[in-house]
Design an enzyme around this catalytic site. Structure first.
Site, PDB file in Angstrom:
ATOM      1  N   ASP A  68      37.186  -0.015  25.583  1.00 33.28           N
ATOM      2  CA  ASP A  68      37.355  -1.364  26.160  1.00 33.28           C
ATOM      3  C   ASP A  68      36.428  -2.318  25.413  1.00 33.28           C
ATOM      4  O   ASP A  68      35.208  -2.120  25.374  1.00 33.28           O
ATOM      5  CB  ASP A  68      37.014  -1.333  27.653  1.00 33.28           C
ATOM      6  CG  ASP A  68      37.195  -2.681  28.324  1.00 33.28           C
ATOM      7  OD1 ASP A  68      38.063  -2.799  29.199  1.00 33.28           O
ATOM      8  OD2 ASP A  68      36.464  -3.628  27.969  1.00 33.28           O
ATOM      9  N   ASP A  91      42.697  -5.790  25.304  1.00 34.81           N
ATOM     10  CA  ASP A  91      41.368  -5.320  24.897  1.00 34.81           C
ATOM     11  C   ASP A  91      41.035  -3.875  25.262  1.00 34.81           C
ATOM     12  O   ASP A  91      39.874  -3.495  25.250  1.00 34.81           O
ATOM     13  CB  ASP A  91      40.287  -6.292  25.412  1.00 34.81           C
ATOM     14  CG  ASP A  91      39.743  -5.915  26.771  1.00 34.81           C
ATOM     15  OD1 ASP A  91      40.519  -5.423  27.599  1.00 34.81           O
ATOM     16  OD2 ASP A  91      38.545  -6.107  26.986  1.00 34.81           O
ATOM     17  N   GLU A  92      42.067  -3.054  25.544  1.00 30.27           N
ATOM     18  CA  GLU A  92      41.805  -1.657  25.898  1.00 30.27           C
ATOM     19  C   GLU A  92      42.795  -0.733  25.223  1.00 30.27           C
ATOM     20  O   GLU A  92      43.943  -1.108  25.006  1.00 30.27           O
ATOM     21  CB  GLU A  92      41.993  -1.443  27.406  1.00 30.27           C
ATOM     22  CG  GLU A  92      40.909  -2.035  28.237  1.00 30.27           C
ATOM     23  CD  GLU A  92      41.207  -1.929  29.720  1.00 30.27           C
ATOM     24  OE1 GLU A  92      41.821  -0.939  30.140  1.00 30.27           O
ATOM     25  OE2 GLU A  92      40.813  -2.852  30.434  1.00 30.27           O
TER      26      GLU A  92
HETATM   27  N1  DCP Z   1      40.406 -12.149  31.335  1.00 29.38           N
HETATM   28  C1  DCP Z   1      40.794 -13.365  31.906  1.00 29.38           C
HETATM   29  N2  DCP Z   1      40.650 -13.570  33.253  1.00 29.38           N
HETATM   30  C2  DCP Z   1      40.125 -12.598  34.053  1.00 29.38           C
HETATM   31  C3  DCP Z   1      39.729 -11.358  33.504  1.00 29.38           C
HETATM   32  C4  DCP Z   1      39.884 -11.173  32.129  1.00 29.38           C
HETATM   33  O1  DCP Z   1      41.272 -14.239  31.185  1.00 29.38           O
HETATM   34  N3  DCP Z   1      39.985 -12.830  35.372  1.00 29.38           N
HETATM   35  C5  DCP Z   1      40.517 -11.966  29.866  1.00 29.38           C
HETATM   36  C6  DCP Z   1      39.236 -12.373  29.197  1.00 29.38           C
HETATM   37  C7  DCP Z   1      38.554 -11.077  28.833  1.00 29.38           C
HETATM   38  C8  DCP Z   1      39.730 -10.141  28.627  1.00 29.38           C
HETATM   39  O2  DCP Z   1      40.756 -10.592  29.532  1.00 29.38           O
HETATM   40  O3  DCP Z   1      37.733 -11.192  27.672  1.00 29.38           O
HETATM   41  C9  DCP Z   1      39.396  -8.687  28.895  1.00 29.38           C
HETATM   42  O4  DCP Z   1      39.008  -8.515  30.231  1.00 29.38           O
HETATM   43  P1  DCP Z   1      37.899  -7.499  30.700  1.00 29.38           P
HETATM   44  O5  DCP Z   1      38.060  -7.327  32.153  1.00 29.38           O
HETATM   45  O6  DCP Z   1      37.918  -6.285  29.856  1.00 29.38           O
HETATM   46  O7  DCP Z   1      36.524  -8.294  30.511  1.00 29.38           O
HETATM   47  P2  DCP Z   1      35.675  -8.611  29.212  1.00 29.38           P
HETATM   48  O8  DCP Z   1      36.197  -7.911  28.008  1.00 29.38           O
HETATM   49  O9  DCP Z   1      35.580 -10.088  29.086  1.00 29.38           O
HETATM   50  O10 DCP Z   1      34.242  -8.084  29.617  1.00 29.38           O
HETATM   51  P3  DCP Z   1      33.694  -6.599  29.663  1.00 29.38           P
HETATM   52  O11 DCP Z   1      32.597  -6.559  28.640  1.00 29.38           O
HETATM   53  O12 DCP Z   1      33.143  -6.465  31.032  1.00 29.38           O
HETATM   54  O13 DCP Z   1      34.815  -5.663  29.373  1.00 29.38           O
HETATM   55 CA    CA Z   2      36.633  -5.686  28.013  1.00 28.41          CA
HETATM   56 CA    CA Z   3      39.521  -4.613  29.735  1.00 30.96          CA
END
Ligand code: DCP
Ligand code: CA
Ligand code: CA
Length: 367
Positions: free
Chosen positions: A10, A110-111
């Site tokens: 991730d 992103d996964e």
């Molecule tokens: N995303 C979004 N709105 C949300 C959750 C996520 O637009 N409520 C988008 C932005 C994130 C991407 O999806 O960058 C991936 O979500 P993740 O839940 O994997 O979160 P992040 O990658 O941002 O953070 P982490 O480091 O916790 O994985």
């Molecule tokens: Ca992520």
């Molecule tokens: Ca994710």
């Protein structure tokens, strides 16, 4: 059967990390990527934020005006979502990761799940080393970090990937699965949202361990068969879902023309048994069991008819497949008066069985 070795990778604070990648001046500052609704200057929600911003309580989903307030007096940078750019970065990373997998399945932007059982010979130490190599490759070729979970199945790998972030790795060995899950909140399980976790809490179920120990029959009464069975299996760390490229064949089938048009079951099963032989070899190669059997018949008027049966339990047994296909054809011939020209057999709903773990299906059969 030996345990599978599954990785979930991730990407860390993904949208915000992409922004840091194209503008290194952002590094070290709180970065907030926002979905601006355009109604007023600050209306909209936070898509994601980097870890500096998270220290101030700024996270995905909160209103932008609130994020602004929490970051007042800092050198925070607010940027709008640039999805096309993140998609390009994601594509590059996925291409790198794919090279490390026996089977690869991207989920969202992103996964990705990687089945690395074969290339690690089922060795979790080898998988840890592989993840370090993947991290180096993604960092040097694209410039991005990710966190990973290594576990015997997708469910546990996903939960493990969340434990150490950013740039972390958490490994859960087959024997550690239940102990790893037990203290975690039920909301960590996919499908347990606010409503369900409130309902569970009212039943005295707070942790995954509570859920694992709860009477499965009662869970089915409370949540229905599908969810009840899923909750019980998930809480016990049982998940046979395979890592599979989206769009990859989720069935195996064969179809061929009979020597002559016929309604003779012996002639039909002679043909389908050959097909079943081939299907069975492919099942063994892919190391999957099936739960659904289908037959197809093309009649002399060239219309196609099919019949399907879902089994009680997944199997890869040749005799079972022969028997079910034959029964389906027998029933089918009773429903039609035409002669059959071509016949086919198809198996689907694949799983990988983890024989050492108790399955709810067998639990019910054994009382
Ligand atoms: N995303 C979004 N709105 C949300 C959750 C996520 O637009 N409520 C988008 C932005 C994130 C991407 O999806 O960058 C991936 O979500 P993740 O839940 O994997 O979160 P992040 O990658 O941002 O953070 P982490 O480091 O916790 O994985
Ligand atoms: Ca992520
Ligand atoms: Ca994710």
């Amino acid at each position: 059967m030996q345990s599978r070795v599954i990785i979930l990778a991730d990407l860390d604070y993904f949208f915000a990390q992409c922004e840091e990648l194209r503008n290194s001046a952002l590094r070290g500052k709180p970065v907030v990527v926002g979905m601006y609704s355009g109604r007023t200057e600050d209306s909209g929600a936070v898509s994601t934020s980097n870890y500096e911003a998270r220290e101030h309580g700024v996270k995905s989903g909160i209103p932008l005006f609130l994020a602004k307030k929490r970051l007042e007096g800092t050198d925070a940078v607010f940027l709008p979502v640039d999805y096309d750019y993140y998609q390009q970065i994601s594509d590059k990373i996925m291409q790198v990761l794919r090279g490390y997998a026996d089977a690869f399945e991207q989920v969202g932007i992103d996964e990705a799940y990687l089945d690395v059982t074969m290339r690690t010979s089922g060795d979790f130490e080898a998988a840890k080393a592989l993840v370090q190599e993947m991290k180096r490759a993604v960092k040097s070729q694209v410039g991005v970090t990710f966190s990973a979970g290594i576990a015997p199945n997708k469910l546990v790998a996903k939960i493990a990937s969340d434990i150490q972030k950013p740039d972390g790795v958490t490994t859960v060995l087959p024997g550690e699965v239940k102990g790893f899950l037990a203290p975690l909140q039920v909301s960590r399980l996919l499908g347990v949202g606010k409503k369900t976790s409130a309902k569970m809490e009212a039943l005295g179920i707070k942790t995954i361990g509570d859920l694992a120990g709860y009477d499965p029959q009662r869970l089915i009464e409370l949540f229905g068969k599908t969810l009840g069975v899923y909750f019980h299996n998930a809480a016990n760390g049982v998940d046979n879902d395979i890592v599979q490229e989206a769009g990859e064949a989720e069935s195996i089938s064969r179809i061929s023309t009979l020597k002559e048009n016929t309604r003779d079951i012996a002639a039909i099963t002679e043909k389908t048994n050959q097909q079943i032989e081939e299907i069975s070899q492919e099942l063994a190669q892919r190391d999957v069991s099936f739960k659904q059997v289908g037959i197809i018949a093309i009649m002399t008027d060239l219309t196609a008819r099919s019949r399907m049966q879902t089994l009680e339990q997944p199997t890869r047994d040749l005799e079972t497949l022969r028997r079910v296909a034959r029964e389906l054809f027998e029933k089918f011939l009773g429903d039609s008066t035409l002669e059959v020209r071509r016949v086919g057999v198809k198996v689907s709903q694949f799983t990988k069985e983890e024989k050492q773990q108790r399955q709810l299906t067998s639990f019910f059969q054994n009382g």
